[in-house]
Motif scaffolding. Structure first.
Motif, PDB file in Angstrom:
ATOM      1  N   ILE A  85       0.835  -1.205   0.000  1.00 56.38           N
ATOM      2  CA  ILE A  85       0.000   0.000   0.000  1.00 56.38           C
ATOM      3  C   ILE A  85       0.869   1.254   0.000  1.00 56.38           C
ATOM      4  N   PHE A  86       1.893   1.242   0.834  1.00 52.58           N
ATOM      5  CA  PHE A  86       2.745   2.435   0.919  1.00 52.58           C
ATOM      6  C   PHE A  86       3.626   2.592  -0.322  1.00 52.58           C
ATOM      7  N   GLU A  87       4.029   1.485  -0.916  1.00 54.55           N
ATOM      8  CA  GLU A  87       4.777   1.588  -2.175  1.00 54.55           C
ATOM      9  C   GLU A  87       3.885   2.146  -3.278  1.00 54.55           C
ATOM     10  N   LEU A  88       2.637   1.731  -3.313  1.00 52.00           N
ATOM     11  CA  LEU A  88       1.689   2.258  -4.292  1.00 52.00           C
ATOM     12  C   LEU A  88       1.429   3.747  -4.049  1.00 52.00           C
ATOM     13  N   ALA A  89       1.342   4.133  -2.777  1.00 51.51           N
ATOM     14  CA  ALA A  89       1.141   5.552  -2.437  1.00 51.51           C
ATOM     15  C   ALA A  89       2.325   6.387  -2.925  1.00 51.51           C
ATOM     16  N   LEU A  90       3.540   5.882  -2.753  1.00 48.97           N
ATOM     17  CA  LEU A  90       4.723   6.610  -3.244  1.00 48.97           C
ATOM     18  C   LEU A  90       4.684   6.718  -4.765  1.00 48.97           C
ATOM     19  N   GLU A  91       4.353   5.628  -5.448  1.00 48.70           N
ATOM     20  CA  GLU A  91       4.237   5.676  -6.917  1.00 48.70           C
ATOM     21  C   GLU A  91       3.199   6.707  -7.342  1.00 48.70           C
ATOM     22  N   GLN A  92       2.076   6.752  -6.622  1.00 52.56           N
ATOM     23  CA  GLN A  92       1.012   7.703  -6.929  1.00 52.56           C
ATOM     24  C   GLN A  92       1.517   9.134  -6.780  1.00 52.56           C
ATOM     25  N   GLU A  93       2.233   9.406  -5.699  1.00 57.99           N
ATOM     26  CA  GLU A  93       2.741  10.767  -5.468  1.00 57.99           C
ATOM     27  C   GLU A  93       3.760  11.161  -6.528  1.00 57.99           C
ATOM     28  N   ILE A  94       4.621  10.246  -6.923  1.00 61.18           N
ATOM     29  CA  ILE A  94       5.602  10.549  -7.973  1.00 61.18           C
ATOM     30  C   ILE A  94       4.872  10.847  -9.289  1.00 61.18           C
ATOM     31  N   ALA A  95       3.845  10.094  -9.603  1.00 60.34           N
ATOM     32  CA  ALA A  95       3.063  10.343 -10.822  1.00 60.34           C
ATOM     33  C   ALA A  95       2.401  11.725 -10.768  1.00 60.34           C
ATOM     34  N   VAL A  96       1.891  12.103  -9.600  1.00 62.94           N
ATOM     35  CA  VAL A  96       1.271  13.422  -9.447  1.00 62.94           C
ATOM     36  C   VAL A  96       2.317  14.514  -9.652  1.00 62.94           C
ATOM     37  N   THR A  97       3.509  14.319  -9.096  1.00 64.18           N
ATOM     38  CA  THR A  97       4.585  15.303  -9.274  1.00 64.18           C
ATOM     39  C   THR A  97       4.894  15.491 -10.759  1.00 64.18           C
ATOM     40  N   HIS A  98       5.017  14.391 -11.493  1.00 61.97           N
ATOM     41  CA  HIS A  98       5.288  14.495 -12.934  1.00 61.97           C
ATOM     42  C   HIS A  98       4.162  15.245 -13.644  1.00 61.97           C
ATOM     43  N   SER A  99       2.941  14.996 -13.254  1.00 57.34           N
ATOM     44  CA  SER A  99       1.801  15.653 -13.873  1.00 57.34           C
ATOM     45  C   SER A  99       1.795  17.159 -13.573  1.00 57.34           C
ATOM     46  N   ILE A 100       2.097  17.502 -12.339  1.00 52.87           N
ATOM     47  CA  ILE A 100       2.185  18.926 -11.950  1.00 52.87           C
ATOM     48  C   ILE A 100       3.287  19.609 -12.765  1.00 52.87           C
ATOM     49  N   ASN A 101       4.435  18.951 -12.871  1.00 49.71           N
ATOM     50  CA  ASN A 101       5.546  19.523 -13.646  1.00 49.71           C
ATOM     51  C   ASN A 101       5.163  19.730 -15.104  1.00 49.71           C
ATOM     52  N   ARG A 102       4.368  18.804 -15.650  1.00 49.36           N
ATOM     53  CA  ARG A 102       3.907  18.917 -17.037  1.00 49.36           C
ATOM     54  C   ARG A 102       3.024  20.154 -17.214  1.00 49.36           C
ATOM     55  N   ILE A 103       2.197  20.432 -16.219  1.00 53.36           N
ATOM     56  CA  ILE A 103       1.326  21.612 -16.299  1.00 53.36           C
ATOM     57  C   ILE A 103       2.160  22.884 -16.247  1.00 53.36           C
ATOM     58  N   VAL A 104       3.124  22.935 -15.334  1.00 56.34           N
ATOM     59  CA  VAL A 104       3.988  24.123 -15.226  1.00 56.34           C
ATOM     60  C   VAL A 104       4.733  24.333 -16.539  1.00 56.34           C
ATOM     61  N   ASP A 105       5.265  23.252 -17.098  1.00 56.10           N
ATOM     62  CA  ASP A 105       5.987  23.345 -18.375  1.00 56.10           C
ATOM     63  C   ASP A 105       5.070  23.878 -19.479  1.00 56.10           C
ATOM     64  N   ALA A 106       3.865  23.362 -19.558  1.00 62.75           N
ATOM     65  CA  ALA A 106       2.917  23.805 -20.593  1.00 62.75           C
ATOM     66  C   ALA A 106       2.547  25.270 -20.386  1.00 62.75           C
ATOM     67  N   ALA A 107       2.347  25.663 -19.136  1.00 66.00           N
ATOM     68  CA  ALA A 107       2.000  27.056 -18.848  1.00 66.00           C
ATOM     69  C   ALA A 107       3.133  27.989 -19.279  1.00 66.00           C
ATOM     70  N   ARG A 108       4.362  27.577 -19.037  1.00 64.27           N
ATOM     71  CA  ARG A 108       5.512  28.404 -19.443  1.00 64.27           C
ATOM     72  C   ARG A 108       5.590  28.531 -20.963  1.00 64.27           C
ATOM     73  N   ARG A 109       5.308  27.435 -21.665  1.00 64.91           N
ATOM     74  CA  ARG A 109       5.399  27.449 -23.131  1.00 64.91           C
ATOM     75  C   ARG A 109       4.406  28.413 -23.770  1.00 64.91           C
ATOM     76  N   VAL A 110       3.232  28.608 -23.121  1.00 63.81           N
ATOM     77  CA  VAL A 110       2.211  29.499 -23.711  1.00 63.81           C
ATOM     78  C   VAL A 110       2.123  30.834 -22.961  1.00 63.81           C
ATOM     79  N   TYR A 111       3.135  31.123 -22.139  1.00 64.12           N
ATOM     80  CA  TYR A 111       3.202  32.382 -21.383  1.00 64.12           C
ATOM     81  C   TYR A 111       1.986  32.594 -20.482  1.00 64.12           C
ATOM     82  N   ASP A 112       1.487  31.517 -19.895  1.00 62.65           N
ATOM     83  CA  ASP A 112       0.350  31.601 -18.967  1.00 62.65           C
ATOM     84  C   ASP A 112       0.918  31.719 -17.549  1.00 62.65           C
ATOM     85  N   PHE A 113       1.271  32.940 -17.181  1.00 66.85           N
ATOM     86  CA  PHE A 113       1.936  33.172 -15.898  1.00 66.85           C
ATOM     87  C   PHE A 113       0.992  32.981 -14.709  1.00 66.85           C
TER      88      PHE A 113
END
Length: 178
Positions: free
Chosen positions: A95-123
């Motif tokens: 359960i805790f290993e799955l929770a860590l995997e879930q959090e890492i996936a969320v981090t990657h997703s958050i980073n993807r949003i920040v990257d996309a926002a930067r690309r379109v100048y959405d400050f």
């Protein structure tokens, strides 16, 4: 009509779409943590059950925070359908290993949003997402530390009982305790 709707928001279509994907991911995380809480309750891990109830609520609040942001920006926030939530798990550590995997996936997703926002100048979106970037440092640290407890304490004898008691005490100070 579609162009008129776009004129009421400064959110680019791509940003609105990935923010709605993040809303769904946060809702799914909330549901998974709730399922983990139930499993822990059924198997006598009361402290961990309470930890996952709290985590489930936090993820729901994250979902609502993004949902409200999309709405406040004039976009269309989509109430997510949550499916494929596991109801059983192989074991306590899993359960805790799955929770860590879930959090890492969320981090990657958050980073993807920040990257996309930067690309379109959405400050606005980039600035809004910085709270989530910081939050994910804490979420990953706590999830990682929980998995490490299984190695540090061990599961033999009263190990699982000790791990269960230690889980809610894990905290992250962001390096400010020095």
């Amino acid at each position: 009509m579609k162009d008129l709707v776009r004129m009421r928001t400064s959110l680019k279509e791509e940003i609105e779409r990935i923010l709605n994907e993040q809303i769904k991911m946060e809702a799914h995380s909330s549901a998974i943590y709730l399922s983990m809480a139930s499993w822990c309750d059924r198997n006598g891990f009361d402290y961990s059950a309470n930890y996952f109830y709290k985590q489930s609520n936090e993820e729901r609040n994250h979902m609502l925070k993004i949902f409200k942001y999309v709405a406040d920006m004039g976009g269309t926030a989509v109430s997510p359908e949550v499916t494929n939530v596991p109801q059983d798990f192989a074991g306590f550590r899993d359960i805790f290993e799955l929770a860590l995997e879930q959090e890492i996936a969320v981090t990657h997703s958050i980073n993807r949003i920040v990257d996309a926002a930067r690309r379109v100048y959405d400050f606005n979106t980039e600035e809004f997402m910085m709270w989530f970037v910081k939050e994910q440092r804490e979420e990953e640290y706590v999830a990682r530390r929980a998995v490490e407890l299984f190695d540090v304490i061990g599961e033999e004898g009263v190990g699982r009982y000790m791990i269960d008691k230690a889980i809610p005490k894990i905290s992250y100070d962001g390096g400010e305790a020095e």
